[in-house]
Design an enzyme around this catalytic site. Structure first.
Site, PDB file in Angstrom:
ATOM      1  CE  LYS A 217     -10.259   3.511   6.982  1.00  0.00           C
ATOM      2  NZ  LYS A 217     -10.069   2.313   6.134  1.00  0.00           N
ATOM      3  CD  GLU A 262      -5.405  -1.376   0.150  1.00  0.00           C
ATOM      4  OE1 GLU A 262      -6.623  -1.122   0.076  1.00  0.00           O
ATOM      5  OE2 GLU A 262      -4.722  -1.123   1.146  1.00  0.00           O
TER       6      GLU A 262
END
Length: 466
Positions: A217, A262
């Protein structure tokens, strides 16, 4: 004059401020951390620590622990965030020229669990009383807004901060943003380090690297620069973000402003918590679809193998790094859908009971040193992803995607990841950042559209777009 660090915390009549913590966001130089009308606001500055490089978290941790070690603390409230407090913002990258910082304010207002308090912090001699604390608060609140300072060391790629007259930004590939946006107040919007086309080419290059097996990723960010002739006012932006995005943590530190969904790490006593996001769907995509919007989000987001794979990578990244500091840990077996005004996210909450490491419970900054950067903002493997980010982005992220938050002397603190944010670079210019997780199967056009969904909170709060 004395070198002794002293603080006094007293209860504050919260009924006098029915809007909660956002009621105190009246100055452009305010230090801010707020969610659901609770949080902390700081005014003034009595001490500052700055650092760059790979050891910035540990150096800041040592500085803070030394500062509070012999502090004279009078605390009538004794909640997380009372007593000595510092606000902080750290650069995303260990190679960044941007200075990471801890700032100790002169006055802190706190709101939590229907309680409010006021802390005065000083190195000066003389009495600390409730009267002196209230007088200092009145002085700061009565002073009115002040211009937000330009934040040094945040210009991407070492180039000029841009042409405030609205011309092309020097060093960029491309020019004015071609995507049609309804801009108000004579504002102009330009691409930053890369044009849209060049950024999509970077995404395609990232996907090609993933397909070689070099990494699993990659997170790629981009920037845009807004010029607003009527002026950029941090206090207005923070109040708008706090009202529109109550489920996010609205932050303001030294010209860095935003509202992050987050949580990198929250520490209270021996309990640590985090909220991990990976997987995003623009809420506008649900327009015209049959059935309730949440059903659409569940089907398209939670039902996507690509999105769930990206989310699982982020969860594994955090829990693996947190495990050595924990004696017990739990996370959601299945991610839930976090509903925000602009997007839906796949989200998971992680909770850990901290264990002693080398004879003491790890501090917030020690945990951040181990956790940052997570796969949610960098990729995996971390070193490979980091090198590829520097190669493809042509951007010094500065504080974007770095830790931002606060800590107290007792070891409590809350540190989000500086997402959905911007850096105020001058009284009329602001640089916005957004990033996307790239995995095998990512489409450059879709990722570009996702960045615009993530720019939306700041554009709306600046009053220049929708």
């Amino acid at each position: 004059m004395t070198s002794t660090f002293r603080t006094l915390t007293v209860p504050l009549d919260g009924k006098a401020f029915p809007g909660g913590l956002p009621s105190f966001l009246v100055r452009d130089d305010v230090l801010c951390w707020t969610r659901r009308e609770a949080g902390l606001a700081g005014f003034g500055e009595i001490a500052r620590f700055t650092a760059t490089g790979p050891d910035r978290f540990l150096e800041a941790d040592i500085w803070w622990r030394h500062l509070v070690l012999e502090a004279e603390v009078s605390d009538a409230v004794e909640l997380p965030g009372t007593g000595p407090v510092a606000f902080g913002s750290f650069a995303f990258s260990k190679t960044s020229a941007h200075e990471s910082r801890l700032i100790v304010p002169e006055i802190v207002v706190g709101v939590r669990d229907n309680q409010a308090w006021l802390t005065q912090l000083t190195f000066e001699g003389g009495p600390l009383t409730e009267v002196t604390a209230l007088a200092a608060l009145d002085r700061w609140l009565g002073g009115g807004p002040s211009a937000a300072p330009a934040t040094e060391g945040t210009t991407p790629a070492g180039d000029s901060a841009g042409d405030a007259s609205g011309g092309d930004v020097p060093g960029q590939v491309g020019g004015a943003v071609v995507r049609p946006l309804p801009l108000a107040a004579g504002a102009t919007l330009h691409t930053g380090s890369l044009s849209e086309e060049a950024w999509m080419e970077a995404v395609a290059a990232g996907v090609a690297e993933i397909r070689t097996g070099a990494l699993e990723k990659l997170v790629l960010a981009r920037d845009v620069v807004a010029t607003i002739p009527s002026g950029v006012h941090a206090a207005d932006v923070l109040r708008e973000l706090a009202a529109r995005y109550r489920e996010c943590w609205t932050y303001g530190v030294d010209g860095l402003v935003g509202a992050t969904p987050e949580m990198l790490i929250q520490v209270e006593g021996r309990t640590a918590q985090a909220r991990v996001l990976a997987g995003t769907l623009d809420r506008r995509d649900a327009h015209g679809e049959d059935g309730p919007p949440m059903d659409y989000a569940t089907r398209v987001l939670a039902g996507s193998e690509k999105q769930r794979h990206e989310h699982e990578i982020a969860i594994q990244s955090l829990t693996r790094q947190l495990a050595p500091f924990s004696e017990a840990m739990n996370a959601h077996d299945e991610p839930f859908i976090l509903e925000l005004p602009n997007v839906w996210h796949l989200a998971s909450d992680v909770k850990a009971e901290l264990t002693e490491v080398e004879g003491h419970v790890p501090t917030c900054l020690a945990l951040i040193n181990a956790l940052h950067p997570t796969a949610a903002v960098c990729g995996t493997p971390t070193l490979v992803a980091g090198e590829l980010i520097r190669k493809l982005e042509h951007l010094d992220r500065g504080p974007y995607a770095g830790p931002v938050g606060w800590l107290d002397a007792a070891g409590n603190g809350e540190w989000g990841i500086a997402l959905r944010g911007a850096v105020i670079e001058s009284p009329e210019t602001v640089r916005l950042y957004a990033g996307c997780g790239i995995v095998d199967g990512s489409q450059p056009e879709a990722e570009l559209a996702e960045t615009w969904a993530k720019f939306r909170p700041m554009l709306e709060s600046l009053g220049i777009g929708s």
